[in-house]
Design an enzyme around this catalytic site. Sequence first.
Site, PDB file in Angstrom:
ATOM      1  N   GLU A  80     -17.981  -2.142  -5.761  1.00  0.00           N
ATOM      2  CA  GLU A  80     -16.601  -2.433  -6.145  1.00  0.00           C
ATOM      3  C   GLU A  80     -16.500  -2.809  -7.626  1.00  0.00           C
ATOM      4  OE1 GLU A  80     -13.369  -4.177  -3.280  1.00  0.00           O
ATOM      5  OE2 GLU A  80     -14.494  -5.828  -4.182  1.00  0.00           O
TER       6      GLU A  80
ATOM      7  N   LYS B 176     -11.495  -5.375  13.175  1.00  0.00           N
ATOM      8  CA  LYS B 176     -12.730  -4.631  12.916  1.00  0.00           C
ATOM      9  C   LYS B 176     -13.059  -3.704  14.083  1.00  0.00           C
ATOM     10  CE  LYS B 176     -13.901  -6.523   8.929  1.00  0.00           C
ATOM     11  NZ  LYS B 176     -13.985  -5.734   7.668  1.00  0.00           N
TER      12      LYS B 176
ATOM     13  N   GLU C  29     -16.892   0.266  -9.629  1.00  0.00           N
ATOM     14  CA  GLU C  29     -15.670   1.072  -9.542  1.00  0.00           C
ATOM     15  C   GLU C  29     -14.579   0.492 -10.444  1.00  0.00           C
ATOM     16  OE1 GLU C  29     -12.439   2.686  -6.204  1.00  0.00           O
ATOM     17  OE2 GLU C  29     -14.038   1.297  -5.613  1.00  0.00           O
TER      18      GLU C  29
ATOM     19  N   CYS D 210     -10.771 -14.363   6.178  1.00  0.00           N
ATOM     20  CA  CYS D 210     -11.501 -14.126   7.426  1.00  0.00           C
ATOM     21  C   CYS D 210     -11.760 -15.407   8.210  1.00  0.00           C
ATOM     22  CB  CYS D 210     -12.835 -13.440   7.131  1.00  0.00           C
ATOM     23  SG  CYS D 210     -12.660 -11.891   6.225  1.00  0.00           S
TER      24      CYS D 210
ATOM     25  N   SER E 144      -9.481   0.245  -3.647  1.00  0.00           N
ATOM     26  CA  SER E 144     -10.877   0.607  -3.865  1.00  0.00           C
ATOM     27  C   SER E 144     -11.307   1.560  -2.758  1.00  0.00           C
ATOM     28  CB  SER E 144     -11.747  -0.653  -3.841  1.00  0.00           C
ATOM     29  OG  SER E 144     -13.115  -0.311  -3.710  1.00  0.00           O
TER      30      SER E 144
ATOM     31  N   GLU F  58     -11.274  -0.708  13.065  1.00  0.00           N
ATOM     32  CA  GLU F  58     -11.860  -0.118  11.867  1.00  0.00           C
ATOM     33  C   GLU F  58     -13.083   0.728  12.186  1.00  0.00           C
ATOM     34  OE1 GLU F  58     -13.188  -1.823   7.519  1.00  0.00           O
ATOM     35  OE2 GLU F  58     -14.026  -2.784   9.305  1.00  0.00           O
TER      36      GLU F  58
ATOM     37  N   GLU G 230     -13.385   8.063   9.366  1.00  0.00           N
ATOM     38  CA  GLU G 230     -14.085   7.991   8.078  1.00  0.00           C
ATOM     39  C   GLU G 230     -15.325   7.107   8.136  1.00  0.00           C
ATOM     40  OE1 GLU G 230      -9.597   8.227   7.590  1.00  0.00           O
ATOM     41  OE2 GLU G 230     -10.981   6.796   8.526  1.00  0.00           O
TER      42      GLU G 230
ATOM     43  N   CYS H  10     -11.574  -4.591   1.786  1.00  0.00           N
ATOM     44  CA  CYS H  10     -12.467  -5.155   2.810  1.00  0.00           C
ATOM     45  C   CYS H  10     -11.768  -5.440   4.126  1.00  0.00           C
ATOM     46  CB  CYS H  10     -13.087  -6.456   2.301  1.00  0.00           C
ATOM     47  SG  CYS H  10     -14.092  -6.250   0.836  1.00  0.00           S
TER      48      CYS H  10
END
Length: 588
Positions: A280, A359, A283, A505, A320, A362, A367, A300
Site C-alpha cells: 500500500e 470477512k 502504491e 476492527c 487501493s 469477502e 477476485e 482493508c
Amino acid sequence: MSKINIKIEGVPYQVEEGLTILEAAKQCGYEIPSLCAFNHGECSLASCRVCLVEATGARGLVASCVYPVAEGMEITISSPKATAARRVSVELLLSNHNRNCQECDKNGKCELLHVAKITGAKEDAFAGEKTPATFDALTPTIKRDTSKCVLCGRCIERCKNAHGIGILGFENRGFKTIVAPAENRSFINSPCIMCGQCINVCPTGALMEVSEIEKVDAAMKAGKYVVVQTAPAVRAALGEEFGMPVGTPVTGKMVAALRRLGFKKVFDTDFGADLTIMEEAAELLSRIKNGGTLPMITSCSPGWVNYAEYYYPDQLDHLSSCKSPHEMFGAILKNYYAQKVGVNPEDMYVVSIMPCSCKKYEKGRPEMESNGYRDVDAVLTTRELAKLIKRSGIKFNKLPDEDYDTDIVHDYSGAGVIFGVTGGVMEAALRTAYFALTGKEREGVVFKEVRGFESIREAEFDLNGQKIKVAVTSGMKGAKVLLDQIRAGKSPYTFIEIMGCPGGCINGGGQPYVREVFLPDEADDIMDTYVAKRANALYSEDERQTVRQSHNNPQIKALYEEFLGEPNSHKAHELLHTTYNKNRERFN
C-alpha cells in the site's frame, strides 16, 4: 451541565439535568429492566415497554428509557403496579417469541431471558397465534430469524447511527409487523454492506452471523492441512468471552487454545498486515510520483468496499488495489509457504479468525483467489472461536501463554498490530512512507495525530518536503462526507483511511457482545469505554514490539528477496492485489 434533585425509592439523589430516568437510575445504582439500555447507545424509542416505572408529574407509568428526569421528581421502581406492568410487558414479548432457546446461537447472552428472569415473567402466560416468521440465511454473513425478534428497533437505529444507511425498518402493521430490509427482501437482495453491526446490538438471536464452524470441522475430519491466522483485534476482545475485563490482551492464551484445537500451524495476520503496508505504501508513493488517482483510500475493510461499490461506484479508482491482510496472507500461505514446507496447496485449508463478520463475504468474492486456489477457505468470528474453545472443554483462563509458530511467515511488527483500530492502517502506512521519503525512521515512531475516535480526523505531514494531508474515518457516515468531497472535486487529501465499523476492527461485527448486564464486574461507563480499552490493548502490544515498522520485519524482507521481488512487482500484483466491481447491483 447543572444538577437537579430527584428521589428514587424515597432516597434523595443529585443527577445531571437532561438524563432519562433509566440513565439517572443507573448512575444512582439501580438496574431497571430494559431492552434498550447497555447497547452502544441505540434506544428502541420505548417500543418494548419493559422499563416502565412510576414518576411524579406523569400520567400513569412511563418508559424510563425516554422519559426525562425533572427537578423534584420522585421515581418508584418497585411498586406493585410498576413491577406487574414490566412483567406483563415481557410476557407479551415471550408470547410471540420462538422459545427454542437450547438451539439458539444467543443462548447465555439473550437479553430477553435476562429481563424475563428479573421480572419473573412466565413464558406461557399468554398463548395464541404467532406472527408469520421469515428466516433469511442467503448471505454468507448475516442470518435473520424474525421468530426471535422482539421489535425493539435497536438494529434499525444502529444501521442509521453507524452508517447513515437504514437498511432495516419496520415492515407491515399491527400483528404482522416485522423488522426487515425493504419489502422483506433477503439481505442479499438489499444494499446491505454486511458489516454485522446490527448483530452486535440485537438483544436476542434474531440477527446472527452465519457460522462456518462445521466447515472447519469437516476440513479437519477430511485430513486437510488446516492452518489458522488471527487478526490483531481478536486478541483484544476474546478474553471477554471468558470473564476477563474488557481490553485484556490474550495473545498467548489464544495461541495455546488454537494449538489444542488441532490446527497444524497458528499464524498471526499481522504478518499479512505488514505485507499490506509494503504494497500500500509503495502504491501511494507511486501515485504521488507518477500522477496517479488521489486521494488514495485504504481497502482493508470489506464492509467499506461493499459500501463503495454499491453507493460510490464512480469513485472506485481511488481505492487501493491491495487485498486485505488476511487475504494476502492466505495467498502467500498457499503459493509460497506450502511450497516451502512441502504441502500440496490443494490440501492446505486456511482459516481466518476475524473480528469482522463481513470477512465471510469477502473470502467468497471471485477476485480473492490466486493460481486457482481460494486465498482463504473459512472465516470464524471472535465469537465463533470462543464457541469452539468452550465446546472443546478447554479452560481458557488456565492456559499457558504460547507463541505463534516460529516459521518463515511468523514475524510481525507493531505497525501490523495496530491495524485493528481506526487510524492504525494510516499510522502503519505513514511509518513506512516516512522512511521511504526521508531515508530515516521517524523519531518516536508513532503518529498520534491520526489516533482517536472522532468521526473524521485529519492531519498534515511534511515528509522530506512532500506535503501529505490525510484523513481517517470509521463508519460510513464519515465516509460519505469524504467521498462527497472527492466527487465534488474538493478533497484536500492525499491519503484516506476508511474502516467499515465505528472504531475499527476492535468493534467489528464478529466481536464479543458488550452488555453491562453480562459483565457485572466492569465499570459503570463500559459502554463509553470498551472501544478505547480494546484499542489500548493493541497500542500496548505495539509498544512492546522490538520492530515497529512493517519495512523492518525481517521475514517480510526475505519474502520479497526470495519470492515477490519488490513491492508492486508483477508477481505481487498477481497474488496480493484485487479489482472492484463498478456495476454491482446486489451482493450475490
